[in-house]
Design a protein around this motif. Structure first.
Motif, mmCIF file in Angstrom:
data_model
loop_
_atom_site.group_PDB
_atom_site.id
_atom_site.type_symbol
_atom_site.label_atom_id
_atom_site.label_comp_id
_atom_site.label_asym_id
_atom_site.label_seq_id
_atom_site.Cartn_x
_atom_site.Cartn_y
_atom_site.Cartn_z
ATOM 1 N N TYR A 8 0.839 -1.188 0.000
ATOM 2 C CA TYR A 8 0.000 0.000 0.000
ATOM 3 C C TYR A 8 0.878 1.243 0.000
ATOM 4 O O TYR A 8 2.045 1.201 0.381
ATOM 5 N N THR A 14 -5.208 11.969 2.781
ATOM 6 C CA THR A 14 -5.694 12.246 1.438
ATOM 7 C C THR A 14 -6.491 13.542 1.436
ATOM 8 O O THR A 14 -7.438 13.682 2.194
ATOM 9 N N THR A 227 -12.620 8.126 1.836
ATOM 10 C CA THR A 227 -11.279 7.732 2.253
ATOM 11 C C THR A 227 -11.391 6.935 3.547
ATOM 12 O O THR A 227 -12.446 6.881 4.173
ATOM 13 N N THR A 240 -5.996 6.180 2.933
ATOM 14 C CA THR A 240 -6.076 5.994 1.490
ATOM 15 C C THR A 240 -7.459 6.328 0.965
ATOM 16 O O THR A 240 -8.451 6.251 1.701
#
Length: 514
Positions: A8, A14, A227, A240
């Motif tokens: 990852y 984000t 996210t 993420t």
């Protein structure tokens, strides 16, 4: 179990270009005696974004929520709301900053009405007196926002667990938050109520509200969240965007490797062990009859409020049938209490383990031992401490209960370990019929698979299990037979070999699958 962080992107926050976070935490750390609950955790919530918070029980999610809600103070790190550093010293201050939280554990006052709870501490006044019209209109408005048909004058103690949860959410929305934290919000909800919540979240997103969404139901997380941040052992291992993610990949990120999953296999039930005969309770349960064999798991499911929970409570003695009876071992019973049911070999585990299951201030050992004390008590009424330690240690190992010791208060354990402790309690008491309402409510995916394994082992040992669940994948994974309940009556019976999730949902809605 191999670590998988390398597959990852590194942990990050984000953000959309040019959009400032409405809430940002940096380097948050919180220590309790013997454990670091949060270790240098950072995340940011953007306006109009749903941000998932993922982690196993004990990963630090609740600690983070409690800090943001003003319940705890951090040992290190900073919190900024709309780019301004803040210290959140109380729940009142959190609300004043626009942070509203819906906890797993309900905070409603049961003796008050819905409208009184919604406005508690913020009651509208006119000429120094309570403005009843404003109170009523305000509560109606926020209930309608969630599509709820709950009488604002109803006393909360008279509401179902799911209705109380929706009132909790309505109460949070009534403060007009800019940041809404939802901790396992759909755990007690049926599909209809969950969809009402999802529609409300979409509306909040459009209004620019930031939502921190905590859930073990990864299908919801992937559908709702833009996210997600993953916590593991108090550390932030990943933030993420969720586009392109799957439930399996999210599970691997959460636990740091491949999870051993529960794989259902066919069981061979024996002779009938228990029969419910023409059970009735007002309009909620009407003329319900079914039997269950030894070594069998029967699931009752239906729309929220269809009567399946009340059927379970009638069998388990928490409600007294107005008509009908329960047969077990050739004897007829109309139970007046759970104690009477337990004496007949039937145990009841409800969906509210905090209020109706565990004894929070007693130790893990005492919680496991309490239903079978007579098996270790001498003629003089003295419990053998050695026999108790041996028995509880063995059954705790069997159920995979994780605790620092058998002496820790059971309230300090995760939800999954508390549920295992309740199962271990009745295993030790040698109950023959297990009645379980929402057996994995608020339990992470790892503990859920372990609990499924133990329920399967109980059935294979000749026990009979009645499962009440609104989680259709759970029903299909566990049950030998599935009974559909609608408006207090049994409408049909099927099995996992005959239906998939889509067909089962059609049956629950009252239709006929193609």
């Amino acid at each position: 179990m191999a670590a998988i962080e390398h597959s990852y992107p590194p942990a990050n926050t984000t953000r959309s270009p040019g959009v400032s976070p409405v809430l940002e935490v940096t380097g948050l750390t919180k220590r309790f005696p013997g454990v670091t609950a949060l270790d240098d955790v950072s995340l940011a919530l953007l306006p109009g974004q749903v941000h998932g918070l993922i982690g196993q029980n004990g990963a630090g999610k609740s600690t983070l929520i409690n800090i943001l809600s003003g319940m705890y103070s951090a040992d290190a790190g900073t919190i900024a709301v709309k780019n301004s550093p803040v210290e959140i010293a109380s729940t009142h201050q959190a609300l004043s900053l626009g942070i509203s939280t819906v906890y797993q554990e309900h905070s409603l006052l049961l003796n008050l009405t819905v409208e009184q709870n919604l406005a508690l501490g913020r009651e509208p006044r006119r000429y120094g007196l309570l403005d009843l019209a404003a109170l009523r209109n305000g509560s109606i408005g926020v209930l309608q926002r969630l599509g709820l048909r709950i009488d604002p004058r109803a006393r909360v103690s008279n509401l179902s667990l799911a209705e109380r949860q929706m009132v909790e959410i309505a109460k949070a929305l009534s403060t007009n938050p800019s940041i809404l934290i939802l901790d396992e919000p759909t755990a007690p909800l049926g599909s209809r109520e969950a969809n009402q919540l999802f529609e409300a979240i979409s509306w909040l997103k459009a209004q620019g509200v930031a939502v921190l969404y905590v859930s073990h139901r990864f299908a919801e997380v992937l559908d709702l969240c833009d996210t997600a941040t993953v916590l593991r052992n108090g550390k932030c291992v990943l933030t993420t965007e969720l586009s392109g993610w799957s439930e399996a990949r999210l599970t691997e990120a959460m636990i740091g490797g491949q999870m051993q999953r529960y794989e259902a296999s066919l069981r061979t039930p024996g002779k009938p062990l228990m029969r419910a005969s023409r059970l009735s309770f007002g309009r909620t349960v009407q003329d319900v009859s079914f039997e269950i064999r030894s070594g069998e798991i029967v699931a009752l499911t239906g729309l929220l409020g269809s009567g399946q929970n009340e059927i379970a409570r009638l069998i388990g003695g928490d409600l007294r049938a107005q008509d009908g009876h329960v047969e077990i071992g050739g004897r007829r019973f109309t139970f007046a209490s759970p104690h009477e049911a337990a004496e007949a070999g039937i145990c009841l585990l409800t969906e509210d383990r905090k209020q109706e299951g565990i004894l929070p201030n007693l130790s893990l050992r005492q919680n496991i031992a309490i239903a079978s004390l007579n098996t270790r008590t001498s003629w003089a009424g003295v419990v053998s401490g050695g026999k108790e330690r041996e028995a509880t240690d063995q059954v705790a190992r069997t159920y995979g209960i994780v605790a620092a010791s058998q002496q820790v208060p059971v309230r300090t354990l995760s939800g999954g370990n508390q549920q295992k402790a309740l199962l271990a309690r009745w295993h030790l008491a040698d109950a023959s019929v297990f009645v379980l309402i929402e057996p994995t409510r608020g339990v992470d995916v790892g503990a859920r698979a372990q609990i499924y394994g133990r329920l399967d082992a109980l059935a294979r040992a000749g026990k009979s299990l009645v499962i009440i669940s609104s989680d259709l994948p759970e029903v299909l994974a566990l049950a030998d037979r599935i009974i559909i309940v609608r408006e207090g009556r049994i409408t049909c019976e099927t099995s996992p070999q005959q239906v998939d999730e889509e067909k089962l949902n059609i049956l629950i809605q009252g239709g006929q699958p193609a």
